[in-house]
Design a protein around this motif. Structure first.
Motif, PDB file in Angstrom:
ATOM      1  N   GLU A 201     -28.228  54.395  52.524  1.00  0.00           N
ATOM      2  CA  GLU A 201     -29.696  53.812  52.659  1.00  0.00           C
ATOM      3  C   GLU A 201     -30.374  53.088  51.460  1.00  0.00           C
ATOM      4  OE1 GLU A 201     -34.175  55.786  53.492  1.00  0.00           O
ATOM      5  OE2 GLU A 201     -32.453  56.789  54.262  1.00  0.00           O
ATOM      6  N   ARG A 202     -30.184  53.811  50.372  1.00  0.00           N
ATOM      7  CA  ARG A 202     -30.904  53.358  49.170  1.00  0.00           C
ATOM      8  C   ARG A 202     -30.108  52.138  48.688  1.00  0.00           C
ATOM      9  NH1 ARG A 202     -32.311  58.881  45.962  1.00  0.00           N
ATOM     10  NH2 ARG A 202     -34.137  59.435  47.391  1.00  0.00           N
ATOM     11  N   ILE A 203     -28.827  52.089  48.855  1.00  0.00           N
ATOM     12  CA  ILE A 203     -28.027  50.785  48.473  1.00  0.00           C
ATOM     13  C   ILE A 203     -28.432  49.594  49.379  1.00  0.00           C
ATOM     14  CG2 ILE A 203     -25.738  49.505  48.502  1.00  0.00           C
ATOM     15  CD1 ILE A 203     -24.425  52.350  47.684  1.00  0.00           C
ATOM     16  N   ALA A 204     -28.519  49.911  50.801  1.00  0.00           N
ATOM     17  CA  ALA A 204     -29.005  48.931  51.551  1.00  0.00           C
ATOM     18  C   ALA A 204     -30.583  48.311  51.071  1.00  0.00           C
ATOM     19  CB  ALA A 204     -29.094  49.412  52.967  1.00  0.00           C
ATOM     20  N   ARG A 205     -31.299  49.225  50.989  1.00  0.00           N
ATOM     21  CA  ARG A 205     -32.731  49.020  50.407  1.00  0.00           C
ATOM     22  C   ARG A 205     -32.786  48.082  49.235  1.00  0.00           C
ATOM     23  NH1 ARG A 205     -35.856  53.725  47.358  1.00  0.00           N
ATOM     24  NH2 ARG A 205     -34.107  52.688  45.859  1.00  0.00           N
ATOM     25  N   ASN A 206     -31.953  48.328  48.171  1.00  0.00           N
ATOM     26  CA  ASN A 206     -31.932  47.783  46.893  1.00  0.00           C
ATOM     27  C   ASN A 206     -31.394  46.166  47.168  1.00  0.00           C
ATOM     28  OD1 ASN A 206     -32.882  50.049  45.656  1.00  0.00           O
ATOM     29  ND2 ASN A 206     -31.041  50.319  44.458  1.00  0.00           N
ATOM     30  N   ILE A 207     -30.361  46.172  48.141  1.00  0.00           N
ATOM     31  CA  ILE A 207     -29.610  44.733  48.444  1.00  0.00           C
ATOM     32  C   ILE A 207     -30.847  44.025  48.974  1.00  0.00           C
ATOM     33  CG2 ILE A 207     -28.239  43.736  50.071  1.00  0.00           C
ATOM     34  CD1 ILE A 207     -26.288  45.790  49.466  1.00  0.00           C
ATOM     35  N   GLY A 208     -31.642  44.597  49.897  1.00  0.00           N
ATOM     36  CA  GLY A 208     -32.939  43.814  50.598  1.00  0.00           C
ATOM     37  C   GLY A 208     -33.970  43.415  49.524  1.00  0.00           C
ATOM     38  N   LYS A 209     -34.162  44.333  48.496  1.00  0.00           N
ATOM     39  CA  LYS A 209     -35.120  43.884  47.496  1.00  0.00           C
ATOM     40  C   LYS A 209     -34.533  42.691  46.477  1.00  0.00           C
ATOM     41  CE  LYS A 209     -37.789  48.135  46.701  1.00  0.00           C
ATOM     42  NZ  LYS A 209     -38.185  49.075  45.736  1.00  0.00           N
ATOM     43  N   VAL A 210     -33.145  42.587  46.350  1.00  0.00           N
ATOM     44  CA  VAL A 210     -32.697  41.727  45.580  1.00  0.00           C
ATOM     45  C   VAL A 210     -32.797  40.454  46.428  1.00  0.00           C
ATOM     46  CG1 VAL A 210     -30.403  40.875  44.672  1.00  0.00           C
ATOM     47  CG2 VAL A 210     -31.274  43.208  44.244  1.00  0.00           C
ATOM     48  N   GLN A 211     -32.432  40.573  47.540  1.00  0.00           N
ATOM     49  CA  GLN A 211     -32.653  39.234  48.335  1.00  0.00           C
ATOM     50  C   GLN A 211     -34.042  38.604  48.642  1.00  0.00           C
ATOM     51  OE1 GLN A 211     -30.901  40.864  51.853  1.00  0.00           O
ATOM     52  NE2 GLN A 211     -28.588  39.923  51.441  1.00  0.00           N
ATOM     53  N   VAL A 212     -35.061  39.484  48.533  1.00  0.00           N
ATOM     54  CA  VAL A 212     -36.253  39.142  48.602  1.00  0.00           C
ATOM     55  C   VAL A 212     -36.497  38.329  47.051  1.00  0.00           C
ATOM     56  CG1 VAL A 212     -38.504  39.712  48.488  1.00  0.00           C
ATOM     57  CG2 VAL A 212     -37.199  40.758  50.276  1.00  0.00           C
TER      58      VAL A 212
END
Length: 418
Positions: free
Chosen positions: A370-381
Protein backbone atom coordinates in the motif's frame (compact mmCIF):
# COMPACT_ATOMS: atom_id res chain seq x y z
CA UNK A 1 58.15 1.84 14.05
CA UNK A 2 57.32 1.33 10.38
CA UNK A 3 57.73 3.61 7.39
CA UNK A 4 55.15 3.39 4.63
CA UNK A 5 54.32 5.15 1.38
CA UNK A 6 50.70 5.66 0.45
CA UNK A 7 50.35 4.53 -3.16
CA UNK A 8 47.67 4.92 -5.82
CA UNK A 9 48.30 1.84 -7.88
CA UNK A 10 51.92 2.46 -9.03
CA UNK A 11 52.04 6.15 -8.09
CA UNK A 12 53.61 7.16 -4.74
CA UNK A 13 51.58 9.83 -2.95
CA UNK A 14 52.98 10.49 0.53
CA UNK A 15 55.44 8.74 2.86
CA UNK A 16 54.91 8.57 6.62
CA UNK A 17 56.09 6.99 9.84
CA UNK A 18 53.58 4.64 11.44
CA UNK A 19 53.30 3.18 14.95
CA UNK A 20 51.67 -0.26 14.74
CA UNK A 21 51.23 -0.44 18.52
CA UNK A 22 48.77 2.47 18.48
CA UNK A 23 47.71 2.00 14.83
CA UNK A 24 48.42 5.60 13.87
CA UNK A 25 50.53 7.82 11.65
CA UNK A 26 53.04 9.67 13.84
CA UNK A 27 54.82 11.78 11.23
CA UNK A 28 54.43 12.78 7.57
CA UNK A 29 57.85 12.31 5.99
CA UNK A 30 57.55 13.29 2.34
CA UNK A 31 54.91 14.32 -0.18
CA UNK A 32 55.45 12.85 -3.65
CA UNK A 33 52.51 13.56 -5.96
CA UNK A 34 49.18 14.81 -4.62
CA UNK A 35 47.50 14.49 -8.01
CA UNK A 36 47.05 10.82 -7.19
CA UNK A 37 46.01 11.34 -3.57
CA UNK A 38 42.59 10.47 -2.19
CA UNK A 39 40.22 13.38 -2.74
CA UNK A 40 40.30 15.86 0.17
CA UNK A 41 43.38 14.29 1.79
CA UNK A 42 45.27 17.57 1.36
CA UNK A 43 43.86 20.85 2.67
CA UNK A 44 43.08 23.94 0.58
CA UNK A 45 46.78 24.88 0.64
CA UNK A 46 47.91 21.46 -0.55
CA UNK A 47 49.22 20.36 2.85
CA UNK A 48 48.79 16.77 4.05
CA UNK A 49 48.62 16.78 7.84
CA UNK A 50 49.19 13.84 10.16
CA UNK A 51 45.61 14.23 11.38
CA UNK A 52 44.15 14.13 7.87
CA UNK A 53 46.15 11.02 7.02
CA UNK A 54 45.03 9.31 10.22
CA UNK A 55 41.41 10.22 9.57
CA UNK A 56 41.63 8.72 6.10
CA UNK A 57 43.35 5.59 7.42
CA UNK A 58 40.81 5.00 10.22
CA UNK A 59 37.95 5.22 7.73
CA UNK A 60 39.78 2.55 5.75
CA UNK A 61 39.20 -0.09 8.41
CA UNK A 62 36.06 -2.09 9.18
CA UNK A 63 33.94 0.34 11.24
CA UNK A 64 33.37 -0.18 14.95
CA UNK A 65 29.63 0.13 14.24
CA UNK A 66 29.64 -3.08 12.17
CA UNK A 67 27.15 -5.67 13.34
CA UNK A 68 28.83 -8.29 15.57
CA UNK A 69 32.16 -6.45 15.42
CA UNK A 70 33.26 -7.52 18.91
CA UNK A 71 32.65 -11.14 17.98
CA UNK A 72 34.99 -10.67 15.00
CA UNK A 73 37.72 -9.08 17.15
CA UNK A 74 37.46 -11.79 19.79
CA UNK A 75 37.60 -14.60 17.25
CA UNK A 76 40.83 -13.20 15.80
CA UNK A 77 42.27 -12.11 19.17
CA UNK A 78 42.96 -8.56 18.01
CA UNK A 79 42.08 -5.21 19.59
CA UNK A 80 41.37 -3.18 16.46
CA UNK A 81 40.19 -3.81 12.90
CA UNK A 82 43.08 -1.56 11.84
CA UNK A 83 45.32 -4.58 12.41
CA UNK A 84 43.54 -6.33 9.54
CA UNK A 85 44.05 -3.31 7.27
CA UNK A 86 47.74 -3.23 8.20
CA UNK A 87 48.23 -6.90 7.35
CA UNK A 88 46.60 -6.33 3.94
CA UNK A 89 48.49 -3.12 3.05
CA UNK A 90 45.17 -1.22 3.15
CA UNK A 91 44.16 -2.85 -0.14
CA UNK A 92 40.53 -2.48 -1.22
CA UNK A 93 38.23 -3.37 -4.10
CA UNK A 94 36.70 0.13 -4.12
CA UNK A 95 39.84 1.98 -5.21
CA UNK A 96 43.54 1.48 -5.97
CA UNK A 97 45.11 2.89 -2.79
CA UNK A 98 47.50 0.87 -0.65
CA UNK A 99 50.46 1.31 1.70
CA UNK A 100 53.88 0.07 0.64
CA UNK A 101 56.50 -0.84 3.23
CA UNK A 102 59.55 1.32 2.48
CA UNK A 103 61.88 -1.29 3.97
CA UNK A 104 60.36 -4.20 2.08
CA UNK A 105 58.68 -2.70 -1.00
CA UNK A 106 56.19 -4.68 -3.05
CA UNK A 107 54.62 -4.24 -6.48
CA UNK A 108 50.97 -3.44 -7.17
CA UNK A 109 50.64 -6.14 -9.81
CA UNK A 110 51.75 -8.79 -7.31
CA UNK A 111 49.42 -7.98 -4.42
CA UNK A 112 46.27 -6.18 -5.59
CA UNK A 113 42.98 -8.03 -5.13
CA UNK A 114 41.52 -7.02 -8.49
CA UNK A 115 43.94 -9.38 -10.25
CA UNK A 116 45.17 -11.74 -7.53
CA UNK A 117 43.20 -14.38 -5.67
CA UNK A 118 42.39 -14.05 -1.99
CA UNK A 119 41.16 -16.33 0.77
CA UNK A 120 37.50 -16.54 1.82
CA UNK A 121 38.41 -17.11 5.50
CA UNK A 122 38.18 -13.49 6.67
CA UNK A 123 35.13 -12.93 4.48
CA UNK A 124 33.30 -15.75 6.23
CA UNK A 125 33.95 -14.02 9.54
CA UNK A 126 32.89 -10.56 8.33
CA UNK A 127 29.69 -12.10 6.96
CA UNK A 128 28.96 -13.70 10.33
CA UNK A 129 29.84 -17.24 9.21
CA UNK A 130 32.19 -19.69 10.89
CA UNK A 131 35.72 -19.95 9.54
CA UNK A 132 38.63 -22.28 10.11
CA UNK A 133 40.54 -22.27 13.37
CA UNK A 134 43.59 -20.72 11.71
CA UNK A 135 42.08 -18.35 9.11
CA UNK A 136 44.06 -16.87 6.24
CA UNK A 137 43.49 -13.13 6.66
CA UNK A 138 44.80 -11.98 3.27
CA UNK A 139 41.64 -10.41 1.90
CA UNK A 140 40.02 -7.14 0.72
CA UNK A 141 37.43 -7.69 3.46
CA UNK A 142 39.86 -5.98 5.85
CA UNK A 143 38.86 -2.61 4.36
CA UNK A 144 35.19 -3.26 3.65
CA UNK A 145 33.05 -0.50 5.18
CA UNK A 146 29.42 -0.32 6.26
CA UNK A 147 27.42 -1.65 9.20
CA UNK A 148 25.91 -4.75 7.58
CA UNK A 149 27.72 -8.09 7.66
CA UNK A 150 29.24 -8.54 4.21
CA UNK A 151 32.19 -9.91 2.29
CA UNK A 152 33.96 -9.90 -1.06
CA UNK A 153 34.12 -13.30 -2.70
CA UNK A 154 35.53 -14.62 -5.97
CA UNK A 155 32.92 -16.50 -8.00
CA UNK A 156 33.81 -17.73 -11.49
CA UNK A 157 36.67 -15.26 -11.56
CA UNK A 158 34.43 -12.29 -10.70
CA UNK A 159 34.61 -10.20 -7.53
CA UNK A 160 31.16 -10.12 -6.00
CA UNK A 161 29.96 -8.41 -2.84
CA UNK A 162 27.77 -10.62 -0.63
CA UNK A 163 25.60 -8.94 2.02
CA UNK A 164 23.41 -10.16 4.85
CA UNK A 165 20.50 -8.54 6.63
CA UNK A 166 19.68 -7.58 10.21
CA UNK A 167 17.13 -8.50 12.83
CA UNK A 168 14.65 -11.31 12.71
CA UNK A 169 13.45 -10.56 9.17
CA UNK A 170 16.78 -10.04 7.34
CA UNK A 171 14.64 -7.91 5.01
CA UNK A 172 17.57 -5.92 3.63
CA UNK A 173 18.50 -8.91 1.48
CA UNK A 174 15.20 -8.91 -0.41
CA UNK A 175 15.02 -5.10 -0.45
CA UNK A 176 18.04 -5.08 -2.79
CA UNK A 177 16.15 -7.32 -5.20
CA UNK A 178 13.07 -5.07 -5.04
CA UNK A 179 15.26 -2.04 -5.77
CA UNK A 180 16.83 -3.80 -8.76
CA UNK A 181 13.35 -4.54 -10.09
CA UNK A 182 12.42 -0.86 -9.77
CA UNK A 183 15.59 0.35 -11.48
CA UNK A 184 15.15 -2.15 -14.30
CA UNK A 185 11.76 -0.61 -15.05
CA UNK A 186 12.76 3.06 -14.92
CA UNK A 187 16.47 3.48 -15.55
CA UNK A 188 19.17 2.68 -18.07
CA UNK A 189 21.43 -0.31 -17.48
CA UNK A 190 24.45 1.74 -16.45
CA UNK A 191 22.48 3.80 -13.91
CA UNK A 192 22.46 1.16 -11.19
CA UNK A 193 24.22 -1.86 -9.75
CA UNK A 194 21.97 -4.93 -10.18
CA UNK A 195 21.68 -7.23 -7.16
CA UNK A 196 20.78 -10.90 -7.16
CA UNK A 197 20.15 -13.59 -4.53
CA UNK A 198 23.14 -15.69 -3.52
CA UNK A 199 22.92 -18.91 -1.50
CA UNK A 200 25.78 -20.11 0.66
CA UNK A 201 25.88 -22.56 3.57
CA UNK A 202 22.11 -22.84 3.62
CA UNK A 203 21.48 -19.09 3.85
CA UNK A 204 20.33 -16.52 1.32
CA UNK A 205 22.17 -13.24 0.80
CA UNK A 206 22.04 -10.39 -1.68
CA UNK A 207 25.02 -10.01 -3.99
CA UNK A 208 26.34 -7.82 -6.79
CA UNK A 209 29.39 -7.62 -9.01
CA UNK A 210 32.03 -4.96 -8.47
CA UNK A 211 30.88 -1.74 -10.17
CA UNK A 212 34.41 -0.65 -11.12
CA UNK A 213 36.11 -1.12 -14.45
CA UNK A 214 39.88 -1.18 -15.08
CA UNK A 215 41.79 1.64 -13.33
CA UNK A 216 38.63 3.05 -11.71
CA UNK A 217 37.93 4.15 -8.16
CA UNK A 218 34.79 5.14 -6.30
CA UNK A 219 34.93 8.65 -4.82
CA UNK A 220 32.14 9.19 -2.32
CA UNK A 221 30.02 12.32 -2.31
CA UNK A 222 31.41 13.02 1.15
CA UNK A 223 34.94 13.24 -0.24
CA UNK A 224 33.81 15.42 -3.14
CA UNK A 225 32.12 18.03 -0.96
CA UNK A 226 34.94 17.86 1.61
CA UNK A 227 37.36 18.99 -1.09
CA UNK A 228 35.49 22.28 -1.55
CA UNK A 229 34.14 25.07 0.62
CA UNK A 230 30.42 25.79 0.83
CA UNK A 231 29.22 29.33 1.37
CA UNK A 232 26.69 29.89 4.14
CA UNK A 233 24.09 31.02 1.61
CA UNK A 234 24.29 27.82 -0.46
CA UNK A 235 22.19 24.73 0.26
CA UNK A 236 23.75 21.28 0.53
CA UNK A 237 21.97 20.22 -2.65
CA UNK A 238 23.17 23.19 -4.69
CA UNK A 239 26.69 22.73 -3.34
CA UNK A 240 26.69 19.08 -4.37
CA UNK A 241 25.49 19.92 -7.88
CA UNK A 242 28.07 22.69 -8.22
CA UNK A 243 30.84 20.39 -6.94
CA UNK A 244 29.93 17.61 -9.36
CA UNK A 245 29.80 20.01 -12.31
CA UNK A 246 33.15 21.40 -11.23
CA UNK A 247 34.58 17.93 -11.82
CA UNK A 248 33.46 18.10 -15.45
CA UNK A 249 30.49 15.77 -14.97
CA UNK A 250 27.38 16.14 -17.13
CA UNK A 251 23.66 15.49 -16.57
CA UNK A 252 24.21 15.90 -12.85
CA UNK A 253 20.69 17.03 -11.89
CA UNK A 254 19.09 14.26 -13.95
CA UNK A 255 21.29 11.55 -12.46
CA UNK A 256 20.62 12.74 -8.92
CA UNK A 257 16.91 12.95 -9.71
CA UNK A 258 16.93 9.29 -10.74
CA UNK A 259 18.56 8.11 -7.53
CA UNK A 260 16.60 10.17 -5.04
CA UNK A 261 13.24 9.71 -6.76
CA UNK A 262 13.71 5.95 -6.61
CA UNK A 263 14.80 6.33 -2.98
CA UNK A 264 11.49 8.08 -2.32
CA UNK A 265 9.49 5.24 -3.85
CA UNK A 266 11.46 2.69 -1.80
CA UNK A 267 11.52 4.79 1.39
CA UNK A 268 15.30 4.47 1.55
CA UNK A 269 16.46 5.80 4.92
CA UNK A 270 20.20 5.47 4.42
CA UNK A 271 21.36 7.51 1.41
CA UNK A 272 24.08 9.20 3.43
CA UNK A 273 27.03 11.06 1.91
CA UNK A 274 29.20 7.93 1.69
CA UNK A 275 26.44 5.91 0.06
CA UNK A 276 26.74 7.46 -3.39
CA UNK A 277 29.44 9.18 -5.39
CA UNK A 278 31.36 9.47 -8.63
CA UNK A 279 33.85 7.37 -10.60
CA UNK A 280 37.40 8.51 -11.34
CA UNK A 281 40.06 6.96 -13.55
CA UNK A 282 43.19 6.69 -11.40
CA UNK A 283 45.57 6.95 -14.35
CA UNK A 284 44.05 9.84 -16.32
CA UNK A 285 42.56 11.40 -13.12
CA UNK A 286 39.40 12.14 -15.11
CA UNK A 287 36.03 11.97 -13.39
CA UNK A 288 34.08 9.93 -15.88
CA UNK A 289 30.55 9.56 -14.51
CA UNK A 290 28.32 9.44 -11.47
CA UNK A 291 28.57 6.10 -9.72
CA UNK A 292 25.72 3.69 -10.47
CA UNK A 293 23.17 3.49 -7.65
CA UNK A 294 24.14 0.96 -4.99
CA UNK A 295 23.26 -0.08 -1.43
CA UNK A 296 19.49 0.10 -1.12
CA UNK A 297 18.93 -2.40 1.69
CA UNK A 298 17.75 -0.04 4.42
CA UNK A 299 14.44 0.70 2.77
CA UNK A 300 10.79 -0.44 2.65
CA UNK A 301 10.36 0.25 6.38
CA UNK A 302 12.60 -2.69 7.33
CA UNK A 303 13.81 -0.94 10.50
CA UNK A 304 10.32 0.01 11.71
CA UNK A 305 9.55 -1.80 14.96
CA UNK A 306 5.80 -1.33 14.47
CA UNK A 307 5.29 -0.80 10.75
CA UNK A 308 1.61 0.05 11.14
CA UNK A 309 2.48 2.98 13.40
CA UNK A 310 5.89 4.02 12.05
CA UNK A 311 5.69 5.63 8.64
CA UNK A 312 7.73 8.82 8.80
CA UNK A 313 11.52 9.01 8.70
CA UNK A 314 14.23 11.57 8.07
CA UNK A 315 15.61 11.38 4.53
CA UNK A 316 19.35 11.74 3.94
CA UNK A 317 21.64 13.45 3.13
CA UNK A 318 20.52 17.06 2.56
CA UNK A 319 20.00 19.57 5.34
CA UNK A 320 21.90 19.80 8.63
CA UNK A 321 20.08 16.75 10.02
CA UNK A 322 18.29 15.48 6.93
CA UNK A 323 14.77 16.51 5.95
CA UNK A 324 11.35 15.04 5.34
CA UNK A 325 11.15 12.76 2.27
CA UNK A 326 8.53 15.03 0.65
CA UNK A 327 10.73 18.07 1.04
CA UNK A 328 13.77 16.25 -0.30
CA UNK A 329 11.79 15.06 -3.33
CA UNK A 330 10.81 18.69 -4.06
CA UNK A 331 14.49 19.51 -4.74
CA UNK A 332 14.47 17.60 -8.02
CA UNK A 333 13.18 19.09 -11.29
CA UNK A 334 14.76 17.01 -14.09
CA UNK A 335 12.30 14.30 -15.17
CA UNK A 336 12.83 13.76 -18.88
CA UNK A 337 13.81 10.19 -17.94
CA UNK A 338 10.63 9.37 -16.00
CA UNK A 339 7.90 7.22 -17.54
CA UNK A 340 5.18 6.57 -14.98
CA UNK A 341 3.55 3.89 -17.10
CA UNK A 342 6.54 1.63 -16.41
CA UNK A 343 5.55 1.54 -12.75
CA UNK A 344 2.22 -0.17 -13.36
CA UNK A 345 2.16 -3.31 -11.23
CA UNK A 346 5.42 -2.54 -9.42
CA UNK A 347 3.85 -2.49 -5.94
CA UNK A 348 2.56 -6.03 -6.58
CA UNK A 349 5.95 -7.10 -7.97
CA UNK A 350 7.66 -5.81 -4.84
CA UNK A 351 5.17 -7.73 -2.73
CA UNK A 352 5.86 -10.92 -4.68
CA UNK A 353 9.61 -10.55 -4.11
CA UNK A 354 9.21 -9.87 -0.39
CA UNK A 355 6.80 -12.78 -0.02
CA UNK A 356 9.81 -15.09 -0.38
CA UNK A 357 10.93 -13.91 3.05
CA UNK A 358 10.09 -15.27 6.47
CA UNK A 359 6.90 -14.81 8.48
CA UNK A 360 8.09 -11.50 9.90
CA UNK A 361 8.24 -9.99 6.40
CA UNK A 362 5.05 -11.65 5.21
CA UNK A 363 3.10 -10.07 8.08
CA UNK A 364 4.02 -6.65 6.66
CA UNK A 365 3.24 -7.24 3.00
CA UNK A 366 -0.17 -5.50 2.87
CA UNK A 367 1.16 -2.29 4.41
CA UNK A 368 4.36 -2.28 2.33
CA UNK A 369 2.45 -2.77 -0.93
CA UNK A 370 0.00 0.00 0.00
CA UNK A 371 2.77 2.45 0.88
CA UNK A 372 4.79 1.73 -2.26
CA UNK A 373 1.68 2.46 -4.34
CA UNK A 374 1.11 5.66 -2.36
CA UNK A 375 4.72 6.81 -2.87
CA UNK A 376 4.47 6.12 -6.60
CA UNK A 377 1.34 8.27 -6.72
CA UNK A 378 3.12 11.12 -4.92
CA UNK A 379 6.04 10.94 -7.33
CA UNK A 380 3.70 11.08 -10.30
CA UNK A 381 1.99 14.17 -8.85
CA UNK A 382 5.39 15.78 -8.27
CA UNK A 383 6.54 15.05 -11.83
CA UNK A 384 3.27 16.45 -13.21
CA UNK A 385 3.61 19.62 -11.10
CA UNK A 386 7.21 20.11 -12.24
CA UNK A 387 6.17 19.72 -15.88
CA UNK A 388 3.20 22.09 -15.48
CA UNK A 389 5.33 24.70 -13.74
CA UNK A 390 7.96 24.51 -16.48
CA UNK A 391 5.29 24.92 -19.17
CA UNK A 392 3.91 28.01 -17.42
CA UNK A 393 7.37 29.51 -17.07
CA UNK A 394 8.16 28.88 -20.75
CA UNK A 395 4.87 30.46 -21.80
CA UNK A 396 5.50 33.51 -19.63
CA UNK A 397 9.00 33.84 -21.05
CA UNK A 398 7.65 33.61 -24.62
CA UNK A 399 5.04 36.27 -23.90
CA UNK A 400 7.68 38.63 -22.52
CA UNK A 401 9.83 38.13 -25.62
CA UNK A 402 6.89 38.82 -27.93
CA UNK A 403 6.12 42.03 -26.03
CA UNK A 404 9.62 43.42 -26.47
CA UNK A 405 9.78 46.26 -29.07
CA UNK A 406 11.68 45.59 -32.27
CA UNK A 407 14.72 47.82 -32.06
CA UNK A 408 17.99 46.51 -33.36
CA UNK A 409 16.77 45.35 -36.79
CA UNK A 410 14.95 48.64 -37.46
CA UNK A 411 17.95 50.75 -36.44
CA UNK A 412 20.38 48.82 -38.61
CA UNK A 413 18.11 49.08 -41.65
CA UNK A 414 17.69 52.83 -41.13
CA UNK A 415 21.41 53.35 -40.78
CA UNK A 416 22.17 51.34 -43.92
CA UNK A 417 19.73 53.46 -46.01
CA UNK A 418 21.08 56.78 -44.97
Amino acid sequence: MAEYTLMNKNHPVVSFRYDRDIHAVVKVLDVHDLKYAPIALADQKGVVSRRALNDWWRRRAIPASRNQIQQLLDSLDIDSTLELAEENFGLSLSDRYWINDNRNPLRWKDINFFDNDFSDDLGMLTLGQESSGNPNLISPNSTLGGDLNKKWKIVDGKRILVKGGTGSTQQEVLNEIVATALYSRLLDKGDFVPYFLFEENGRIYSACENMLGPDEELVTAYDVISAGKKSNSMSDFDFLVESYKGLGLENVEESLSKMFTCDYILANQDRHWRNFGVIRNVETLEFTRLAPIFDNGTSLWCRAYNIAAEDSYIAKPFGPKGMSPDRQLSLFKEYGWFDGTRLEGFAQEARDILSKGNEGIQARLDIIEERIARNIGKVQVHVHDVSASRSVNLEQKRDRILQLPKQQDDISITEETR
